[in-house]
Design an enzyme around this catalytic site. Structure first.
Site, PDB file in Angstrom:
ATOM      1  CD  GLU A  78      -2.145  -3.168  -6.563  1.00  0.00           C
ATOM      2  OE1 GLU A  78      -0.926  -3.368  -6.438  1.00  0.00           O
ATOM      3  OE2 GLU A  78      -2.656  -2.060  -6.389  1.00  0.00           O
ATOM      4  CE  LYS A 107      -3.358  -2.419  -3.161  1.00  0.00           C
ATOM      5  NZ  LYS A 107      -1.890  -2.449  -3.346  1.00  0.00           N
ATOM      6  N   GLY A 108      -1.981   1.860  -5.696  1.00  0.00           N
ATOM      7  CA  GLY A 108      -1.909   2.162  -7.123  1.00  0.00           C
ATOM      8  C   GLY A 108      -0.661   2.929  -7.508  1.00  0.00           C
ATOM      9  CB  ALA A 115      -0.912   0.012   1.218  1.00  0.00           C
ATOM     10  CE  LYS A 142       5.072   2.692   1.085  1.00  0.00           C
ATOM     11  NZ  LYS A 142       4.864   1.352   0.629  1.00  0.00           N
TER      12      LYS A 142
HETATM   13  C1  5RP Z   1       0.899  -1.009  -6.798  1.00  0.00           C
HETATM   14  C2  5RP Z   1       0.612  -0.788  -5.352  1.00  0.00           C
HETATM   15  C3  5RP Z   1       1.708  -1.138  -4.406  1.00  0.00           C
HETATM   16  O1  5RP Z   1       1.284  -2.166  -3.585  1.00  0.00           O
HETATM   17  C4  5RP Z   1       2.069   0.106  -3.623  1.00  0.00           C
HETATM   18  O2  5RP Z   1       2.478   1.102  -4.548  1.00  0.00           O
HETATM   19  C5  5RP Z   1       3.183  -0.165  -2.617  1.00  0.00           C
HETATM   20  O3  5RP Z   1       4.351  -0.502  -3.265  1.00  0.00           O
HETATM   21  P1  5RP Z   1       5.754  -0.608  -2.501  1.00  0.00           P
HETATM   22  O4  5RP Z   1       5.693  -1.848  -1.665  1.00  0.00           O
HETATM   23  O5  5RP Z   1       6.748  -0.693  -3.635  1.00  0.00           O
HETATM   24  O6  5RP Z   1       5.943   0.654  -1.709  1.00  0.00           O
HETATM   25  O7  5RP Z   1      -0.439  -0.380  -4.940  1.00  0.00           O
HETATM   26  O8  5RP Z   1      -0.160  -0.566  -7.606  1.00  0.00           O
END
Ligand code: 5RP
Length: 226
Positions: free
Chosen positions: A107, A98-99, A87, A125
């Site tokens: 997802e 997310k995204g 996330a 986060k």
């Molecule tokens: C992808 C997502 C990822 O889960 C989110 O960006 C977190 O990524 P990371 O673990 O690299 O920080 O939503 O669409």
């Protein structure tokens, strides 16, 4: 690469691996934290565990296939026991943005098909309110996207996502993404419903009441549970 952030991500991913069933169907998330999780699933499969995956992006499907994780058909229907995904922003009620990796639509579909949804993340986060730090990624049909963006602009500063080469970013579904910076969000469920009602919007990166549990990794290897 060994960094403090990667140590925290790996710790969260390992805590999620410990919660998998002995055999079953696993949703494979997208992003850096999910990559550690997928590496771990591959080791369990190599050790003889009967785990099959449903990937939330082409990137995760490619990683899983290269590491020998059997994947179910993209068509479904699936009965996913546990999905483990990352996330970008997490509030105290376990609502998410997310995204960041562009995979929000797949997802959310895999999240919906999963009995249990575990989010793995590092402490950076966490935030008091969604929107404190992140813009909301919104997947929009390519057709008429600039007109859809004009509507989205009433919700915040709206930026068309581009890839590293400067081209308009294309999702796995062939759509585009606008990152809409709203500032702190008071009612994520309401905003999600409002945004999803805009013609041209395919999906939003607001994940409201979709995380069963959040595992927050720390650089020292400890993991907190939300
Ligand atoms: C992808 C997502 C990822 O889960 C989110 O960006 C977190 O990524 P990371 O673990 O690299 O920080 O939503 O669409």
């Amino acid at each position: 690469m060994a960094t403090i952030e990667n140590d925290a991500r790996r710790a969260a991913a390992e805590a999620a691996l410990a919660r998998l069933p002995i055999s079953g169907v696993i949703g494979l998330g997208t992003g850096r934290t999910a990559q550690f999780f997928i590496e771990g699933v591959a080791k369990l499969v190599a050790a003889g565990r009967n785990l099959r995956g449903v990937a939330t992006s082409r990137a995760s499907a490619d990683q899983a296939a290269a590491l020998g994780i059997p994947l179910l058909s993209e068509d479904g229907p699936w009965a996913i026991d546990v999905c483990v995904d990352g996330a970008d922003e997490i509030d105290p009620s376990r609502n998410l943005i997310k995204g960041g990796g562009g995979a929000l639509l797949r997802e959310k579909i895999v999240n919906q098909a999963s009995r249990l949804n575990i989010i793995v993340a590092d402490a950076a986060k966490l935030s008091e309110r969604l929107g404190d730090h992140w813009a909301i990624p919104i997947e929009v049909t390519r057709f008429g996207h600039a007109s859809t963006a004009a509507v989205l602009a009433s919700f915040g500063t709206t930026t068309l996502r581009r890839d590293k080469g400067g081209d308009v970013y294309a999702t796995d579904g062939g759509n585009v993404i606008y990152d809409v910076r709203t500032g702190p969000i008071n009612d994520p469920a309401r905003l999600d419903a409002t945004l999803r009602a805009v013609p041209g919007v395919v999906e939003t990166g607001l994940f409201v009441a979709r995380a069963s549990l959040v595992l927050v990794g720390e650089a020292d290897g400890s993991v907190r549970q939300l």
